[in-house]
Design a protein around this motif. Structure first.
Motif, PDB file in Angstrom:
ATOM      1  N   ALA A 100       0.755  -1.245  -0.102  1.00  0.00           N
ATOM      2  CA  ALA A 100       0.104   0.015   0.001  1.00  0.00           C
ATOM      3  C   ALA A 100       0.914   1.296  -0.012  1.00  0.00           C
ATOM      4  O   ALA A 100       0.215   2.423  -0.324  1.00  0.00           O
ATOM      5  CB  ALA A 100      -0.816  -0.125   1.169  1.00  0.00           C
ATOM      6  N   GLU A 101       2.016   1.088   0.416  1.00  0.00           N
ATOM      7  CA  GLU A 101       3.034   2.538   0.510  1.00  0.00           C
ATOM      8  C   GLU A 101       3.189   3.152  -0.989  1.00  0.00           C
ATOM      9  O   GLU A 101       3.287   4.354  -1.202  1.00  0.00           O
ATOM     10  CB  GLU A 101       4.291   1.957   0.955  1.00  0.00           C
ATOM     11  N   LEU A 102       2.929   2.167  -2.061  1.00  0.00           N
ATOM     12  CA  LEU A 102       3.408   2.525  -3.385  1.00  0.00           C
ATOM     13  C   LEU A 102       2.061   3.586  -3.766  1.00  0.00           C
ATOM     14  O   LEU A 102       2.405   4.459  -4.550  1.00  0.00           O
ATOM     15  CB  LEU A 102       3.404   1.368  -4.341  1.00  0.00           C
ATOM     16  N   ALA A 103       0.988   3.399  -3.104  1.00  0.00           N
ATOM     17  CA  ALA A 103       0.011   4.608  -3.417  1.00  0.00           C
ATOM     18  C   ALA A 103      -0.139   5.628  -2.189  1.00  0.00           C
ATOM     19  O   ALA A 103      -1.048   6.515  -2.301  1.00  0.00           O
ATOM     20  CB  ALA A 103      -1.505   3.890  -3.644  1.00  0.00           C
ATOM     21  N   TYR A 104       0.596   5.435  -1.366  1.00  0.00           N
ATOM     22  CA  TYR A 104       0.676   6.387  -0.045  1.00  0.00           C
ATOM     23  C   TYR A 104       1.505   7.436  -0.269  1.00  0.00           C
ATOM     24  O   TYR A 104       1.074   8.638   0.056  1.00  0.00           O
ATOM     25  CB  TYR A 104       0.917   5.402   1.194  1.00  0.00           C
TER      26      TYR A 104
END
Length: 407
Positions: A382-386
């Motif tokens: 989820a960090e890739l979109a965060y």
């Protein structure tokens, strides 16, 4: 089992469907041979492996290389002045009708040399590569005459040879009416359909055919002529559809079983249902939505309800989406359109591959597919979109070959 390369001490978000979220494999191993994935799974279940090289990744995450399935990467000049005009209150349509917009990019692109177009496109490509991109779609559409359209497509092919990414090209002849045909648009449509496209195809420069279907651009009847020619040449089609108004673009894309309908902020439920029945992917372009300060989002709930696949792309272009980061596009798709981080990442991998007709080659981490990988210094997918602006990429691998290494 023999491999050219083995990746261990890592986790994999395979983006395959039907299992764990993100297709996650904890404590994974990935074996690469001849540029393809030879084995992937939990390290504990890995068969006996003889690898020429073993990389320990210190707990990093591997995803499929990201796919930017809608860009206008090749163009001359910029339109930062129009950006200022829009901030001052001018609308996109007002600027276009006054001779700005796409037509101003046409003038700059026609004047630029092939070498200059290549150099400027490569500078923008660096941003995409730094955000994990291994496959890029590149459109023509800023030439709008035979020589300039072919020039753009040659540059796109060169990027595919020299840029360290896979490239798919789209002929976008029906993007705008060029100034010399303002009083005789039919003559331009004839030229775009019957002259430029066949020549570009004969030279091996075209993978798909695109068009801009809007009242300020081209009608469904004009686009149908282009798509009929594409069909006769055996080329798939895609469409800029229903971005600024409900012009029936989604239904038109469905009628031609297009690879994708892109933008679709104004698509109706009937159009969405038609896309679903025809297997047309929706390509969401949150950068353009942001830059144009639009207020009507694509019909995400309808797309989910009807089972339309959703891809995400940058729409990197000089006028309405000067965005050169796929991870930024993921964030915007979540924040503006309400996608989940998993939907957004699927949109930049599995569904983007679908939108380019490349599902058999890339988009998920599966045995037999190309070893196009992005390795990230993150704790969870989820960090890739965060994050916005934080460098997350550790390394890109395309067809088993290392690209840029980063911290």
């Amino acid at each position: 089992m023999k491999a050219d390369r083995l990746l261990i001490d890592c986790h994999a978000a395979t983006m395959t469907e039907g299992g764990a979220p993100y297709g996650v494999v904890e404590d994974a191993a990935v074996a690469i041979a001849d540029g393809r994935i030879a084995w992937i799974g939990p390290r504990a279940g890995m068969p006996a492996m003889e690898a020429a090289r073993t990389d320990r990744l210190d707990g990093r995450w591997i995803t499929p290389g990201l796919i930017d399935c809608h860009t206008h990467l090749v163009f001359g000049g910029d339109r930062s002045g129009e950006f200022e005009q829009r901030l001052g209150g001018a609308t996109y349509e007002e600027i276009a009708r006054a001779g700005g917009g796409i037509v101003s990019s046409v003038k700059a692109t026609r004047a630029a040399s092939e070498e200059a177009l290549f150099a400027s496109a490569m500078s923008r490509l660096e941003g995409l590569k730094a955000s994990g991109v291994t496959t890029v779609e590149i459109k023509s559409g800023y030439g709008l005459d035979r020589d300039s359209e072919l020039k753009m497509l040659r540059v796109a092919r060169r990027i595919g040879r020299e840029g360290g990414v896979r490239v798919r090209t789209s002929y976008l002849g029906l993007h705008a009416v060029p100034p010399e045909h303002r009083d005789d648009r039919r003559a331009y449509v004839d030229k775009a359909v019957d002259d430029i496209l066949p020549e570009a195809h004969a030279q091996g420069l075209v993978d798909a055919v695109d068009a801009y279907c809007e009242p300020i651009a081209f009608s469904t009847e004009e686009v149908s002529r282009l798509f009929d020619k594409a069909r006769a040449l055996g080329l798939p089609v895609k469409l800029h559809a229903d971005q600024l108004s409900d012009g029936g673009g989604a239904a038109l894309a469905a009628r031609y079983r297009a690879l994708s309908a892109d933008h679709i902020e104004h698509a109706t439920e009937a159009g969405v249902a038609a896309m679903a029945a025809a297997g047309v992917a929706a390509v969401l372009l949150p950068g353009a939505y942001l830059m144009l300060r639009e207020t009507r989002t694509p019909p995400i709930d309808l797309l989910r309800r009807h089972g339309v696949r959703m891809a995400v792309a940058t729409d990197c272009n000089p006028g309405t989406s000067p965005v050169a980061s796929m991870t930024a596009a993921l964030n915007l798709a979540c924040v503006q359109f309400g996608l989940t981080p998993e939907e957004a990442l699927a949109g930049a991998t599995r569904e983007a591959a679908r939108a380019l007709g490349l599902s058999e080659q890339v988009g998920t981490l599966e045995v037999g597919k190309a070893a196009d990988l992005a390795i990230w210094t993150i704790a969870r997918p989820a960090e890739l979109a965060y994050w916005l602006g934080k460098p997350l990429l550790f390394r890109r691998i395309t067809a088993g070959v290392d690209g840029e290494a980063r911290a």
